[in-house]
Each structure stands twice: as C-alpha cells, then as structure tokens.
Design a protein around this motif. Structure first.
Motif, PDB file in Angstrom:
ATOM      1  N   GLY A 223       0.786  -1.222   0.000  1.00  0.00           N
ATOM      2  CA  GLY A 223       0.000   0.000   0.000  1.00  0.00           C
ATOM      3  C   GLY A 223       0.821   1.276   0.000  1.00  0.00           C
ATOM      4  O   GLY A 223       0.251   2.372   0.046  1.00  0.00           O
ATOM      5  N   SER A 224       2.136   1.132  -0.055  1.00  0.00           N
ATOM      6  CA  SER A 224       3.000   2.327   0.008  1.00  0.00           C
ATOM      7  C   SER A 224       3.508   2.749  -1.373  1.00  0.00           C
ATOM      8  O   SER A 224       4.481   3.499  -1.471  1.00  0.00           O
ATOM      9  CB  SER A 224       4.198   2.047   0.924  1.00  0.00           C
ATOM     10  OG  SER A 224       5.017   1.015   0.389  1.00  0.00           O
ATOM     11  N   ALA A 225       2.842   2.287  -2.428  1.00  0.00           N
ATOM     12  CA  ALA A 225       3.329   2.552  -3.790  1.00  0.00           C
ATOM     13  C   ALA A 225       2.788   3.847  -4.377  1.00  0.00           C
ATOM     14  O   ALA A 225       3.004   4.126  -5.556  1.00  0.00           O
ATOM     15  CB  ALA A 225       2.969   1.380  -4.697  1.00  0.00           C
ATOM     16  N   GLY A 226       2.074   4.619  -3.575  1.00  0.00           N
ATOM     17  CA  GLY A 226       1.573   5.896  -4.064  1.00  0.00           C
ATOM     18  C   GLY A 226       0.178   5.839  -4.650  1.00  0.00           C
ATOM     19  O   GLY A 226      -0.337   6.854  -5.133  1.00  0.00           O
ATOM     20  N   LYS A 227      -0.458   4.664  -4.617  1.00  0.00           N
ATOM     21  CA  LYS A 227      -1.831   4.524  -5.084  1.00  0.00           C
ATOM     22  C   LYS A 227      -2.714   4.127  -3.911  1.00  0.00           C
ATOM     23  O   LYS A 227      -2.300   3.343  -3.069  1.00  0.00           O
ATOM     24  CB  LYS A 227      -1.938   3.457  -6.180  1.00  0.00           C
ATOM     25  CG  LYS A 227      -1.200   3.780  -7.467  1.00  0.00           C
ATOM     26  CD  LYS A 227      -1.389   2.647  -8.479  1.00  0.00           C
ATOM     27  CE  LYS A 227      -0.709   2.959  -9.795  1.00  0.00           C
ATOM     28  NZ  LYS A 227      -0.898   1.854 -10.773  1.00  0.00           N
ATOM     29  N   LYS A 228      -3.933   4.644  -3.873  1.00  0.00           N
ATOM     30  CA  LYS A 228      -4.856   4.289  -2.807  1.00  0.00           C
ATOM     31  C   LYS A 228      -5.096   2.779  -2.833  1.00  0.00           C
ATOM     32  O   LYS A 228      -5.422   2.186  -3.858  1.00  0.00           O
ATOM     33  CB  LYS A 228      -6.191   5.020  -2.998  1.00  0.00           C
ATOM     34  CG  LYS A 228      -7.228   4.732  -1.919  1.00  0.00           C
ATOM     35  CD  LYS A 228      -6.838   5.312  -0.561  1.00  0.00           C
ATOM     36  CE  LYS A 228      -7.957   5.128   0.452  1.00  0.00           C
ATOM     37  NZ  LYS A 228      -7.642   5.739   1.752  1.00  0.00           N
ATOM     38  N   THR A 229      -4.913   2.143  -1.663  1.00  0.00           N
ATOM     39  CA  THR A 229      -4.985   0.691  -1.543  1.00  0.00           C
ATOM     40  C   THR A 229      -6.077   0.301  -0.558  1.00  0.00           C
ATOM     41  O   THR A 229      -6.304   0.994   0.430  1.00  0.00           O
ATOM     42  CB  THR A 229      -3.628   0.128  -1.068  1.00  0.00           C
ATOM     43  OG1 THR A 229      -2.614   0.512  -2.005  1.00  0.00           O
ATOM     44  CG2 THR A 229      -3.659  -1.388  -0.964  1.00  0.00           C
ATOM     45  N   ALA A 230      -6.724  -0.830  -0.840  1.00  0.00           N
ATOM     46  CA  ALA A 230      -7.735  -1.369   0.077  1.00  0.00           C
ATOM     47  C   ALA A 230      -7.560  -2.875   0.172  1.00  0.00           C
ATOM     48  O   ALA A 230      -7.028  -3.521  -0.731  1.00  0.00           O
ATOM     49  CB  ALA A 230      -9.139  -1.033  -0.400  1.00  0.00           C
ATOM     50  N   VAL A 231      -8.021  -3.434   1.294  1.00  0.00           N
ATOM     51  CA  VAL A 231      -8.037  -4.880   1.499  1.00  0.00           C
ATOM     52  C   VAL A 231      -9.475  -5.349   1.384  1.00  0.00           C
ATOM     53  O   VAL A 231     -10.365  -4.822   2.056  1.00  0.00           O
ATOM     54  CB  VAL A 231      -7.477  -5.270   2.885  1.00  0.00           C
ATOM     55  CG1 VAL A 231      -7.600  -6.783   3.096  1.00  0.00           C
ATOM     56  CG2 VAL A 231      -6.034  -4.816   3.034  1.00  0.00           C
ATOM     57  N   VAL A 232      -9.695  -6.324   0.521  1.00  0.00           N
ATOM     58  CA  VAL A 232     -10.990  -7.000   0.431  1.00  0.00           C
ATOM     59  C   VAL A 232     -10.826  -8.332   1.146  1.00  0.00           C
ATOM     60  O   VAL A 232     -10.093  -9.210   0.688  1.00  0.00           O
ATOM     61  CB  VAL A 232     -11.415  -7.198  -1.036  1.00  0.00           C
ATOM     62  CG1 VAL A 232     -12.752  -7.938  -1.103  1.00  0.00           C
ATOM     63  CG2 VAL A 232     -11.503  -5.846  -1.746  1.00  0.00           C
ATOM     64  N   SER A 233     -11.484  -8.485   2.288  1.00  0.00           N
ATOM     65  CA  SER A 233     -11.222  -9.610   3.178  1.00  0.00           C
ATOM     66  C   SER A 233     -12.305 -10.671   3.115  1.00  0.00           C
ATOM     67  O   SER A 233     -13.481 -10.403   3.392  1.00  0.00           O
ATOM     68  CB  SER A 233     -11.084  -9.121   4.629  1.00  0.00           C
ATOM     69  OG  SER A 233     -11.019 -10.218   5.515  1.00  0.00           O
ATOM     70  N   THR A 234     -11.877 -11.879   2.747  1.00  0.00           N
ATOM     71  CA  THR A 234     -12.727 -13.062   2.865  1.00  0.00           C
ATOM     72  C   THR A 234     -12.132 -14.000   3.918  1.00  0.00           C
ATOM     73  O   THR A 234     -12.253 -15.220   3.824  1.00  0.00           O
ATOM     74  CB  THR A 234     -12.872 -13.782   1.514  1.00  0.00           C
ATOM     75  OG1 THR A 234     -11.575 -13.946   0.926  1.00  0.00           O
ATOM     76  CG2 THR A 234     -13.750 -12.992   0.557  1.00  0.00           C
ATOM     77  N   ILE A 235     -11.482 -13.414   4.923  1.00  0.00           N
ATOM     78  CA  ILE A 235     -10.965 -14.174   6.065  1.00  0.00           C
ATOM     79  C   ILE A 235     -12.146 -14.598   6.924  1.00  0.00           C
ATOM     80  O   ILE A 235     -13.016 -13.791   7.247  1.00  0.00           O
ATOM     81  CB  ILE A 235      -9.978 -13.319   6.878  1.00  0.00           C
ATOM     82  CG1 ILE A 235      -8.782 -12.912   6.012  1.00  0.00           C
ATOM     83  CG2 ILE A 235      -9.503 -14.075   8.121  1.00  0.00           C
ATOM     84  CD1 ILE A 235      -7.938 -11.803   6.609  1.00  0.00           C
ATOM     85  N   ASN A 236     -12.179 -15.868   7.291  1.00  0.00           N
ATOM     86  CA  ASN A 236     -13.334 -16.417   7.988  1.00  0.00           C
ATOM     87  C   ASN A 236     -12.984 -16.891   9.385  1.00  0.00           C
ATOM     88  O   ASN A 236     -11.839 -17.281   9.658  1.00  0.00           O
ATOM     89  CB  ASN A 236     -13.907 -17.595   7.190  1.00  0.00           C
ATOM     90  CG  ASN A 236     -15.323 -17.323   6.710  1.00  0.00           C
ATOM     91  OD1 ASN A 236     -16.228 -17.140   7.516  1.00  0.00           O
ATOM     92  ND2 ASN A 236     -15.505 -17.285   5.395  1.00  0.00           N
ATOM     93  N   GLY A 237     -13.994 -16.861  10.265  1.00  0.00           N
ATOM     94  CA  GLY A 237     -13.851 -17.462  11.585  1.00  0.00           C
ATOM     95  C   GLY A 237     -12.963 -16.669  12.526  1.00  0.00           C
ATOM     96  O   GLY A 237     -12.767 -15.458  12.389  1.00  0.00           O
TER      97      GLY A 237
END
Length: 430
Positions: A223-237
C-alpha cells in the motif's frame, strides 16, 4: 448506489454443545414437525455459527407461540459438526435419516455446504443456507438466503472504487473454496475495470491462522506505492481476531488502507477492541443499526431472550428470512413433504429486517438490498451506502467465461446450470 447515513442504535456466542448433542426436547413426538439445526458449536467457526443455532431456537419458539404449523408444534434437533467439514455430511445424514427432520437450517463455510450437498440430493431433503457465498452453484434441494457475489462482493468493490478511489487491491482470504472462487470473480471484475495485474495482491491463510505480522507488513508495503490501496477480506472465523489486532499493532488505519470484510459482522466485532478498527468497512445485506419497526421488534425479542449484550447480524437475518419463507411454503403446500415445499418456495415473499420484502427466486436465491457499513467504536456499523432497490441473487457470475452463459431456473427449466448458448442443461452436481 444511493449513499445514505443512518443513526446507529445501540458475546461471544453461548456455550458450545457436544458433537452429539441434541436439545432437550429433540426427541419429538409423531405429531410434531422436526427442524434440523446444523451449525458448528465448537472449533474455529463457533465464533460465528453458535449464534445461528441460538436464533433458530428463538424463531422456532416464536412460531410455536403462534400455534406452530399445520396444527403441529415445531421441535428443534441441534447437532454440532464441530468445524469439521466431513462431519457436516455425517451430521446431515443423522438429522435426516436418524432424527427424521423435515428441513435443515445450517452450514457457514462453503466447504461445509459442499460436503452436505450430496446428502440432501440423495435423501431429497431441504437445506436453507444463510451465509454469503461464492456463487457458481444451484442445487434443487438448497435455498441460498445469504448473498451471492453480485449482492456483496461486486457492490463492495464498486463502493471502494467510486467513493474511496481505490486503485490497488489486496484480496486476502482463508484458504478454501469461498475465498478462492470469490477472489477469482473479483480479479476478473477488477481487470475488466482496467486494474493492472501488478495492482492486485492475493493472499490465503489456513483456518484459525494467528501469526499475521509478516502478512500485514506485506500489505503495508504493497500500500505504500503511491496509489490508494484497500483490502478486500474473505478471512473467515476466529482468524479475524488476530488479523484486526495486527492491523492496529502496525498502525494501519482505515484512512490509509481501508479493509472491507465479507465475513465480519457484529458478532465477530463483539470479541475485538474496536477502537483501532473505526472506519474499516463490511459489506452485508443487514446491520443491527438499521432503523425500522420490524428490525426493532426482532432485536427486542432477541435481547429479551439472550441478554442485552448479544448482538444481531446478517446471517441471523438470512435465517429469519429463510425460516419465514419455509413456514409460508409449508402452509401453502399443506404438507412438509420436500417435493411439495420445494415447488412452493419460488415466489414466496416475506419481510426482511432492512425494511423491504425479499422474494425467493426460481434459482433458489433471494432478493436483498446491499449495504456497506463503517465500523464504529461501539462495535456497531454506520450504514454509508445502500442500493436503491433489492438486488436479485445471481447463481452464476457474469465475469467468469465458463459461467456467464449459465442460468439457474428450477421452475420452468428444472435445471441449475442451463447453458443459454447451447440450450442444454449441463446436469450433474450443479
């Protein structure tokens, strides 16, 4: 999408039952209707599934207060598949053949659902599945009351693109079928929107994963590459607990790298220090904070039964919708016979808890609104985005070439995977 804000209203799930446990009144008399409850009450998924057992018992009790169905009282039969995916199939068979249930409400993970599919098909019983899933499936004996990807994953990405101007994407998931298939769809969708491959990072971890330091550090670097970054999380439990803690430990704020989760709701947040998570997001079709009379009554009934500290969440609403649809279908059919109820369910309408009316579609999915919620310090969500209309669940993704031509229709076509290009039902394990 129409972007609105709503005022917020103001756990861990109850004690687990043993793998062979049946609720005290499970030995039903012949003049009662048995309902199977198939949710993990122990193991890594108990953090999410135990509350679904609790809400089913509440719904059954409330229906019995109304006189039951067809002049009979309802009896709950509860088993614990203990987050053991093959055990789900064994417990499903036990419910249907050993306990003679007329319907089953259960499963959370897609791997548990896929484990039981052959059992329900073989024994011609009915499963109501209440959790968001990856799509790419439509089975005659299953009714999907959770979100398909077009009712959660795709709208969440659209929100992040349009409102947060996200350009780089971390697709982080637990290593099983739901995250892998959902992320396959999302990767194809992102690329169709012009996102470059180098701007997509995909990572999978096992169930119950606890050491997130390196992965979160990698996300921070990405996320530090100069572009807006987001996490899409399908982490379960329960892996979500250390994941969010590590985000806080490494100082990742929602304003820097927002996380939108598909498997974190009010129940999961109840076990976390939410202060460092304020501003992160979740995409669901219901939040406890939604304000309307139907939801207020549901919450009041729930808290009166379970205590003020217990929260409501999206999969609970999916069981609420599915249970009420099943009741209406049984009453319309005049019997609990599986074939008659399966035929009666498409077209059934019932209120959801978001303020609208959901309909069971011929593809055995339902119509649902899509909501994006922002985590608040009290563990509730403030709704920041809501679709104008209810979205019909799509069993097959338009963004996968092999799926785009497929259509599910159990009313007219009698097929879960009809190919509209060849005009043929593919059959098999649809």
């Amino acid at each position: 999408m129409q972007f609105t804000r709503r005022k917020l209203t103001g756990l861990v799930a109850g004690a687990a039952l043993s793998a062979s446990c049946v609720v005290p009144f499970a030995h039903a008399a012949d003049d009662t209707i048995k309902i199977g409850v198939l949710h993990s009450l122990s193991g890594t998924m108990a953090i999410s599934e135990t509350t679904l057992k609790d809400v089913m018992l509440m719904l059954i009790d409330e229906q019995n207060k109304k006189g039951g169905i067809l002049g009979k009282q309802l009896e709950a039969v509860v088993v614990d598949p203990a987050s053991d995916w093959p055990l789900f199939a064994e417990k499903a068979r036990e419910l249907i053949t050993g306990n003679d249930v007329d319907v089953v409400f259960g499963c959370w993970t897609s791997v548990s659902r896929k484990s039981v599919l052959p059992v329900f098909e073989e024994l011609n019983s009915i499963l109501f599945y209440p959790v968001q899933y990856e799509g790419e499936e439509s089975q005659r004996n299953v009714f999907y009351t959770g979100a398909a990807p077009n009712q959660q994953a795709i709208p969440a990405v659209d929100y992040l693109m349009e409102e947060e101007e996200v350009e780089r994407w971390v697709l982080a998931g637990t290593d099983y079928v739901y995250p892998r298939t959902t992320n396959k769809i999302l990767e194809a969708y992102l690329k169709s929107k012009g996102v470059a491959e180098e701007d997509i990072m995909i990572n999978y971890t096992p169930f119950g994963h606890s050491d997130w330091q390196t992965i979160v550090s990698d996300i921070k670097t990405f996320g530090s590459a100069g572009k807006k970054t987001a996490v899409v999380s399908t982490i379960n439990g329960d892996a979500n607990v250390p994941f969010y803690k590590e985000l806080g430990n490494q100082g990742i704020k929602a304003s820097d790298i927002p996380v939108v989760a598909f498997s974190v709701g009010e129940e999961e947040l109840a076990g976390l220090d939410t202060a460092p998570l304020v501003g992160h997001l979740a995409a669901w079709n219901y939040f406890q904070s939604v304000e309307n009379d139907v939801n207020a009554e549901f919450i009041e009934t729930w808290k009166a039964r379970m205590g003020d500290e217990r929260v409501t969440n999206d999969p609970m609403e999916a069981h609420y919708i599915g249970f009420n649809m099943w009741v209406k279908a049984v009453e319309a059919a005049g019997t609990t016979d599986a074939d008659a109820v399966i035929d009666a369910l498409p077209g059934i309408e019932t209120p959801n808890l978001t303020g609208g009316t959901s309909t069971m579609l011929p593809n055995h999915h339902i119509t649902k609104p899509v909501l994006i919620g922002e985590i608040q310090a009290d563990g509730q969500f403030e709704v920041v985005s809501e679709t104008d209309d209810l979205v019909p669940g799509d069993a097959w993704s338009d963004y996968l070439p092999e799926s785009a031509p497929l259509k599910s229709d159990w009313v007219d076509l009698k097929c879960g995977n009809f190919n509209t290009e060849t005009n043929a039902c593919l059959g098999g394990a649809s």
